[in-house]
Design a protein around this motif. Structure first.
Motif, PDB file in Angstrom:
ATOM      1  N   SER A 307       0.813  -1.216   0.000  1.00  0.00           N
ATOM      2  CA  SER A 307       0.000   0.000   0.000  1.00  0.00           C
ATOM      3  C   SER A 307       0.846   1.265   0.000  1.00  0.00           C
ATOM      4  O   SER A 307       0.317   2.372   0.163  1.00  0.00           O
ATOM      5  N   GLY A 308       2.159   1.130  -0.157  1.00  0.00           N
ATOM      6  CA  GLY A 308       3.033   2.291  -0.263  1.00  0.00           C
ATOM      7  C   GLY A 308       3.894   2.572   0.940  1.00  0.00           C
ATOM      8  O   GLY A 308       4.634   3.551   0.965  1.00  0.00           O
ATOM      9  N   GLY A 309       3.831   1.719   1.954  1.00  0.00           N
ATOM     10  CA  GLY A 309       4.614   1.936   3.154  1.00  0.00           C
ATOM     11  C   GLY A 309       6.086   1.616   2.959  1.00  0.00           C
ATOM     12  O   GLY A 309       6.478   0.947   2.002  1.00  0.00           O
ATOM     13  N   THR A 310       6.910   2.129   3.887  1.00  0.00           N
ATOM     14  CA  THR A 310       8.337   1.825   3.919  1.00  0.00           C
ATOM     15  C   THR A 310       8.657   1.128   5.238  1.00  0.00           C
ATOM     16  O   THR A 310       7.848   1.140   6.175  1.00  0.00           O
ATOM     17  N   VAL A 311       9.837   0.533   5.297  1.00  0.00           N
ATOM     18  CA  VAL A 311      10.217  -0.167   6.529  1.00  0.00           C
ATOM     19  C   VAL A 311      10.195   0.786   7.718  1.00  0.00           C
ATOM     20  O   VAL A 311       9.606   0.483   8.768  1.00  0.00           O
ATOM     21  N   SER A 312      10.824   1.948   7.565  1.00  0.00           N
ATOM     22  CA  SER A 312      10.875   2.895   8.684  1.00  0.00           C
ATOM     23  C   SER A 312       9.486   3.449   8.995  1.00  0.00           C
ATOM     24  O   SER A 312       9.126   3.621  10.168  1.00  0.00           O
ATOM     25  N   GLY A 313       8.708   3.726   7.964  1.00  0.00           N
ATOM     26  CA  GLY A 313       7.370   4.256   8.191  1.00  0.00           C
ATOM     27  C   GLY A 313       6.467   3.258   8.898  1.00  0.00           C
ATOM     28  O   GLY A 313       5.720   3.617   9.822  1.00  0.00           O
ATOM     29  N   ILE A 314       6.525   2.002   8.478  1.00  0.00           N
ATOM     30  CA  ILE A 314       5.722   0.968   9.134  1.00  0.00           C
ATOM     31  C   ILE A 314       6.123   0.827  10.593  1.00  0.00           C
ATOM     32  O   ILE A 314       5.281   0.725  11.491  1.00  0.00           O
ATOM     33  N   ALA A 315       7.437   0.838  10.849  1.00  0.00           N
ATOM     34  CA  ALA A 315       7.930   0.702  12.222  1.00  0.00           C
ATOM     35  C   ALA A 315       7.462   1.869  13.086  1.00  0.00           C
ATOM     36  O   ALA A 315       6.964   1.676  14.208  1.00  0.00           O
ATOM     37  N   ASN A 316       7.604   3.095  12.585  1.00  0.00           N
ATOM     38  CA  ASN A 316       7.229   4.279  13.364  1.00  0.00           C
ATOM     39  C   ASN A 316       5.721   4.310  13.638  1.00  0.00           C
ATOM     40  O   ASN A 316       5.285   4.629  14.750  1.00  0.00           O
ATOM     41  N   ASN A 317       4.936   3.999  12.633  1.00  0.00           N
ATOM     42  CA  ASN A 317       3.477   4.091  12.771  1.00  0.00           C
ATOM     43  C   ASN A 317       2.895   3.020  13.686  1.00  0.00           C
ATOM     44  O   ASN A 317       1.788   3.192  14.214  1.00  0.00           O
ATOM     45  N   HIS A 318       3.618   1.922  13.870  1.00  0.00           N
ATOM     46  CA  HIS A 318       3.051   0.813  14.646  1.00  0.00           C
ATOM     47  C   HIS A 318       3.859   0.504  15.903  1.00  0.00           C
ATOM     48  O   HIS A 318       3.627  -0.513  16.556  1.00  0.00           O
ATOM     49  N   GLY A 319       4.811   1.373  16.237  1.00  0.00           N
ATOM     50  CA  GLY A 319       5.529   1.235  17.490  1.00  0.00           C
ATOM     51  C   GLY A 319       6.402   0.001  17.596  1.00  0.00           C
ATOM     52  O   GLY A 319       6.516  -0.591  18.681  1.00  0.00           O
ATOM     53  N   ILE A 320       7.000  -0.410  16.500  1.00  0.00           N
ATOM     54  CA  ILE A 320       7.909  -1.553  16.531  1.00  0.00           C
ATOM     55  C   ILE A 320       9.243  -1.144  15.929  1.00  0.00           C
ATOM     56  O   ILE A 320       9.363  -0.090  15.281  1.00  0.00           O
ATOM     57  N   ARG A 321      10.252  -1.959  16.125  1.00  0.00           N
ATOM     58  CA  ARG A 321      11.579  -1.627  15.621  1.00  0.00           C
ATOM     59  C   ARG A 321      11.687  -1.927  14.125  1.00  0.00           C
ATOM     60  O   ARG A 321      11.090  -2.898  13.643  1.00  0.00           O
ATOM     61  N   PRO A 322      12.480  -1.153  13.396  1.00  0.00           N
ATOM     62  CA  PRO A 322      12.706  -1.450  11.968  1.00  0.00           C
ATOM     63  C   PRO A 322      13.267  -2.859  11.764  1.00  0.00           C
ATOM     64  O   PRO A 322      12.957  -3.511  10.767  1.00  0.00           O
ATOM     65  N   GLU A 323      14.095  -3.323  12.714  1.00  0.00           N
ATOM     66  CA  GLU A 323      14.660  -4.674  12.594  1.00  0.00           C
ATOM     67  C   GLU A 323      13.566  -5.739  12.604  1.00  0.00           C
ATOM     68  O   GLU A 323      13.676  -6.778  11.942  1.00  0.00           O
ATOM     69  N   THR A 324      12.507  -5.481  13.380  1.00  0.00           N
ATOM     70  CA  THR A 324      11.388  -6.419  13.412  1.00  0.00           C
ATOM     71  C   THR A 324      10.704  -6.485  12.051  1.00  0.00           C
ATOM     72  O   THR A 324      10.372  -7.555  11.545  1.00  0.00           O
ATOM     73  N   VAL A 325      10.483  -5.302  11.452  1.00  0.00           N
ATOM     74  CA  VAL A 325       9.847  -5.257  10.130  1.00  0.00           C
ATOM     75  C   VAL A 325      10.720  -5.975   9.106  1.00  0.00           C
ATOM     76  O   VAL A 325      10.227  -6.758   8.283  1.00  0.00           O
ATOM     77  N   ARG A 326      12.035  -5.704   9.145  1.00  0.00           N
ATOM     78  CA  ARG A 326      12.937  -6.354   8.182  1.00  0.00           C
ATOM     79  C   ARG A 326      12.938  -7.874   8.369  1.00  0.00           C
ATOM     80  O   ARG A 326      12.974  -8.634   7.394  1.00  0.00           O
ATOM     81  N   GLY A 327      12.904  -8.320   9.623  1.00  0.00           N
ATOM     82  CA  GLY A 327      12.868  -9.752   9.875  1.00  0.00           C
ATOM     83  C   GLY A 327      11.600 -10.394   9.333  1.00  0.00           C
ATOM     84  O   GLY A 327      11.629 -11.499   8.770  1.00  0.00           O
ATOM     85  N   GLN A 328      10.475  -9.708   9.490  1.00  0.00           N
ATOM     86  CA  GLN A 328       9.218 -10.228   8.966  1.00  0.00           C
ATOM     87  C   GLN A 328       9.237 -10.262   7.438  1.00  0.00           C
ATOM     88  O   GLN A 328       8.770 -11.228   6.813  1.00  0.00           O
TER      89      GLN A 328
END
Length: 367
Positions: A307-328
C-alpha cells in the motif's frame, strides 16, 4: 463376519474409498495379523494406504530404501499367482534370517511375517495387499492363506473399478474447476499428470515433461516445484510464477488429496491449480495469509508495503523496531520466493481479493 459380508464391503470400498480401511482391518483379523498395507506401484508412481495400526511403520518403510529393494518385492510380488502367498512360499528360512529387510527393518519393529497377493492392473501397475503379522506370532499358516484365496478375485475386480472411477473423478474435478475459471491438474504421487483441464494446458506456464511429469515454464518456479515434490511431495505449497511477455504472473497452489483407497488405485495425490495475478488493488492480509502461509504479522507488513509503506514508516506508525519489520519481510521473501521488495510488489500488487476483510487496523506483533 461371514465371507459374503466381507465381499460386499470390498465392492463398496471400490466406490466409497473410505471403506478400504475397514476392508484392510478385516483381512488382517482373518490372518491373525496387526494390519494390512495396500499399495500400487509402477515405474512412474507409488501410492499406498494401510490399516491405522501399522500406518507409522508403513510410512517408515515407504520413506526407506527398502521400499525399492527388499526380498518380498523381488520374490513374491512378481509372481502374480491367483492366490495369497506367505513369506515361506518363496523365501527359505535361512534367507529370512540373513536378509536386511527382515533382520534390520521388520523384526526390530515387531513384524516379520506376512501373507499377501499381487494383482496386475489393466494399467500395468502392481496392486499389492500385504497382511502384516507380528514376528512373535510365527509364520502365517498355509491354511490361513488358502482361506483368504476366496477374496482375491473380488479384490482384483474392485481394484479395476476403483482405478477407473478414480481417473474419471480426477477428470471431472479439473473440468469442474475449468467452469469457474481455474487452470488445474491432478498429479500423482510420482508427480506425473493424471488429468489436466484446457485452461492449464493453454496458460503458457504449465508443461507436461518426460514420463508425463509436471513442469513449469518459469525456471525458478519449476526448480522450486520439483524440489518440493521430491522432498515434501505430500505437503501443500503456494508459490509465485513470474510474468513473461506472453502471459501474466500466476500464483501456483499444490493441495494434497486424501490418502484413501481411491487415490491408491487412480494415483491421484495432489491438486495443482493456478490463480492469475491481476493489476488491481493490493490483496488483503487475510488473502496473503491463505496464499502463502504467512503469519498475521507478516501478512500485515506485506499489505502495508504493497500500500506504499516503507520499513521505517511501518515501524514508526506501529511502534515496533525497523529490525522487526525487516525480519518479517525476510520471512515473507522466503515464503513467496522473491529476493527484494520490488519483486514482492511486482508479484503481489495486483492479486484481486474482492469482498475480503481489510486487517490494516490490527496491531503488528513484534515477532
Amino acid at each position: 463376519m461371514d465371507a459374503a459380508h466381507l465381499i460386499d464391503e470390498i465392492y463398496e470400498a471400490a466406490v466409497v474409498p473410505e471403506r478400504w480401511a475397514d476392508v484392510l482391518d478385516r483381512l488382517a483379523a482373518m490372518a491373525g495379523a496387526v494390519g494390512t498395507i495396500l499399495f500400487a506401484a509402477s515405474p512412474s508412481r507409488f501410492q499406498w494406504t494401510s490399516s491405522q495400526a501399522i500406518q507409522g511403520v508403513a510410512a517408515e518403510w515407504v520413506a526407506s530404501p527398502f521400499v525399492a529393494d527388499n526380498l518380498r518385492g523381488k520374490r513374491l510380488v512378481p509372481l502374480y499367482e491367483p492366490r495369497f502367498l506367505t513369506d515361506l512360499d518363496a523365501i527359505a528360512p535361512q534367507e529370512l534370517e540373513q536378509d536386511p529387510f527382515y533382520r534390520d527393518f521388520l523384526r526390530p519393529r515387531g513384524l516379520g511375517w506376512c501373507v499377501g497377493t499381487s494383482i496386475r492392473a489393466t494399467s500395468g501397475d502392481s496392486i499389492v495387499f500385504s497382511i502384516e503379522r507380528l514376528y512373535a506370532d510365527g509364520p502365517v499358516p498355509r491354511e490361513t492363506a488358502a482361506a483368504l484365496d476366496q477374496f482375491r478375485p473380488h479384490l482384483a475386480r474392485a481394484s479395476i473399478i476403483a482405478a477407473r472411477l478414480g481417473l474419471e473423478r480426477a477428470r471431472a474435478s479439473v473440468a469442474a474447476l475449468e467452469l469457474i475459471g481455474l487452470p488445474a491438474a491432478i498429479i500423482t504421487g510420482r508427480h506425473s499428470v493424471l488429468a489436466a483441464n484446457e485452461l492449464i494446458i493453454a496458460c503458457g506456464a504449465f508443461e507436461i515433461g518426460a514420463f508425463d511429469r509436471v513442469r513449469l515454464s518459469d525456471p525458478m518456479a519449476n526448480e522450486r516445484l520439483q524440489l518440493h515434490l521430491d522432498v515434501a511431495g505430500d505437503a501443500g505449497l503456494s508459490f509465485p510464477i513470474r510474468a513473461t511477455g506472453d502471459r501474466p504472473a500466476f500464483v501456483a497452489h499444490l493441495v494434497p488429496l486424501r490418502r484413501a483407497g481411491l487415490d491408491v488405485f487412480s494415483g491421484a495425490a495432489q491438486l495443482f491449480y493456478l490463480t492469475e495475478v491481476g493489476r488491481g488493488a493490493a490483496p488483503s492480509a487475510a488473502i496473503l495469509e491463505a496464499l502463502f502461509d504467512l503469519s498475521p504479522a507478516e501478512a500485515k507488513v506485506t499489505r502495508l508495503l504493497l500500500s506504499g509503506g516503507t520499513v521505517s514508516g511501518i515501524a514508526n506508525n506501529h511502534g515496533i523496531r525497523p529490525e522487526t519489520v525487516r525480519g518479517q519481510l525476510k520471512s515473507v521473501f522466503a515464503k513467496t520466493g522473491v529476493r527484494r521488495q520490488a519483486e514482492l510488489i511486482q508479484l503481489l500488487g495486483g492479486i484481486q481479493s474482492p469482498g475480503a476483510p481489510d486487517l490494516l487496523s490490527r496491531p503488528i506483533a513484534s515477532e
